[in-house]
Scaffold this active site. Sequence first.
Site, PDB file in Angstrom:
ATOM      1  N   GLY A   1       0.631  -1.270   0.218  1.00  0.00           N
ATOM      2  CA  GLY A   1      -0.220  -0.013   0.043  1.00  0.00           C
ATOM      3  C   GLY A   1       1.125   1.192   0.521  1.00  0.00           C
ATOM      4  O   GLY A   1       2.094   1.252   0.512  1.00  0.00           O
TER       5      GLY A   1
ATOM      6  N   ILE B   1       1.718   3.227   7.359  1.00  0.00           N
ATOM      7  CA  ILE B   1       0.779   4.268   8.595  1.00  0.00           C
ATOM      8  C   ILE B   1       1.067   3.243   9.130  1.00  0.00           C
ATOM      9  O   ILE B   1      -0.109   3.416  10.793  1.00  0.00           O
ATOM     10  CB  ILE B   1      -0.238   4.681   7.620  1.00  0.00           C
ATOM     11  N   ASP B   2       1.301   1.672   8.622  1.00  0.00           N
ATOM     12  CA  ASP B   2       0.574   0.735  10.504  1.00  0.00           C
ATOM     13  C   ASP B   2       1.914   0.736  11.638  1.00  0.00           C
ATOM     14  O   ASP B   2       1.579   0.532  12.243  1.00  0.00           O
ATOM     15  CB  ASP B   2       0.376  -0.561  10.328  1.00  0.00           C
TER      16      ASP B   2
ATOM     17  N   MET C   1      -7.494   2.656  10.419  1.00  0.00           N
ATOM     18  CA  MET C   1      -6.861   1.546  10.708  1.00  0.00           C
ATOM     19  C   MET C   1      -5.294   0.717  10.951  1.00  0.00           C
ATOM     20  O   MET C   1      -4.824   1.451  12.343  1.00  0.00           O
ATOM     21  CB  MET C   1      -5.972   2.014   8.800  1.00  0.00           C
TER      22      MET C   1
HETATM   23  O1  F6P Z   1      -0.569  -1.258   5.812  1.00  0.00           O
HETATM   24  C1  F6P Z   1      -1.680   0.247   5.566  1.00  0.00           C
HETATM   25  C2  F6P Z   1      -3.063  -0.304   5.201  1.00  0.00           C
HETATM   26  O2  F6P Z   1      -3.051   1.105   5.294  1.00  0.00           O
HETATM   27  C3  F6P Z   1      -4.237  -0.500   6.468  1.00  0.00           C
HETATM   28  O3  F6P Z   1      -3.903   0.048   7.798  1.00  0.00           O
HETATM   29  C4  F6P Z   1      -4.579  -1.589   6.299  1.00  0.00           C
HETATM   30  O4  F6P Z   1      -5.811  -2.051   6.065  1.00  0.00           O
HETATM   31  C5  F6P Z   1      -4.606  -1.599   4.202  1.00  0.00           C
HETATM   32  O5  F6P Z   1      -3.352  -0.954   4.249  1.00  0.00           O
HETATM   33  C6  F6P Z   1      -5.280  -1.478   3.185  1.00  0.00           C
HETATM   34  O6  F6P Z   1      -4.734  -2.109   2.022  1.00  0.00           O
HETATM   35  P1  F6P Z   1      -5.386  -1.919   0.716  1.00  0.00           P
HETATM   36  O7  F6P Z   1      -4.685  -0.593  -0.004  1.00  0.00           O
HETATM   37  O8  F6P Z   1      -4.738  -3.100  -0.032  1.00  0.00           O
HETATM   38  O9  F6P Z   1      -7.027  -1.933   0.989  1.00  0.00           O
END
Ligand code: F6P
Length: 345
Positions: free
Chosen positions: A12, A128-129, A171
């Site tokens: 991501g 971001i996590d 998130m």
């Molecule tokens: O890992 C970063 C993040 O934004 C998480 O917080 C979230 O669960 C996930 O990516 C969402 O991913 P995607 O872009 O595949 O929907």
Amino acid sequence: MDNYIGILTGGGDCPGLNAVIRAVVRRAMQEKIAIMGIFSGWRGLIDGNIKPLTRYSVAGIQYKGGTILGTSRCNPFDDPEGLQKIRDNWKKYGLSSLIVVGGNGTLSCSMRMWKHEGYPLVGVPKTIDNDIMGTDYTFGFDTAVSIATDAIDRLHTTAEANHRVMIVEVMGRHTGWIATQAGIAGGADIILIPEKPFRISEVCDLLRKRKAVGRNFSIVVVAEDARPHPDEDYLTAEQRDRVYNEEHLGGIGAIVGRWIEDRVSLSSRVTVLGYIQRGGSPTAFDRVLATRLGVHAVEMVLRGEFGRMAGMRGVDMVSVPLEEVADKAKPVNEELYRIAEIFFG
Ligand code: F6P
């Protein structure tokens, strides 16, 4: 012989990626080494979507969100011909090393590319996590926390005016870093995170107590992977599959909101912050961290420190083996959550 360093961004996106790319190009330029930009993560190495990055192509990008290289969740080990195509393109584009900027999935894949395929690469943690082992902070996290804190501040005033329980879903994947940090900053009355399964009866007791002392509003921050304690798990199988879907987590906030309304006579509203947390300009902290990590990654390449990740410990840049990072998630610091708990209720 060609001696290019490749760079790709995988997984991501997150604010700060462009600051890393710019820093890598500028530090390599000092050594008269050219950087090859690989587009759309590992996919670009498979497809040969690779172009040189110049001082001008990276000028003034440090404040922009997203990534000029694009990204994907492509895993070369999933593509039967992917590894051979990567070998061919590695030679064709004269690559001598690779800087991989990614989250847990991309860094775990990088560890395998180093260990089993022998690619001389260096990882840079992004998400971001803030859930990557081996580094105290990942860039993107401070930006996400600032956005979530601003949202909580705004929800506070409307919660207070309307005597409501405001549930804010944030998130964080399998960890509660964003929820805990933004919850502390925004003065949350309770924070539910994956590391601490919650009992809805305890959440409701707390809200009732607040009401009893005249606090007619509350802020409940819920991480997207927060889970009920097995003692009080009222989720249906359908809800569990939908909310904890690995492809797309989300929806526990709405369920918690309903459980609260059923048990406490207070109206509730749910706000899901979603991708707003990941978009837009990085904070100054994230720009600086991303810049430092980019410079450090090039210096690790120059020293031949491969199979490792650039990271930050305290205020220092460090280099950690990818083996200590791969296939793990860094849980929320116990001390941080204990501090958050002091302000519950
Ligand atoms: O890992 C970063 C993040 O934004 C998480 O917080 C979230 O669960 C996930 O990516 C969402 O991913 P995607 O872009 O595949 O929907």
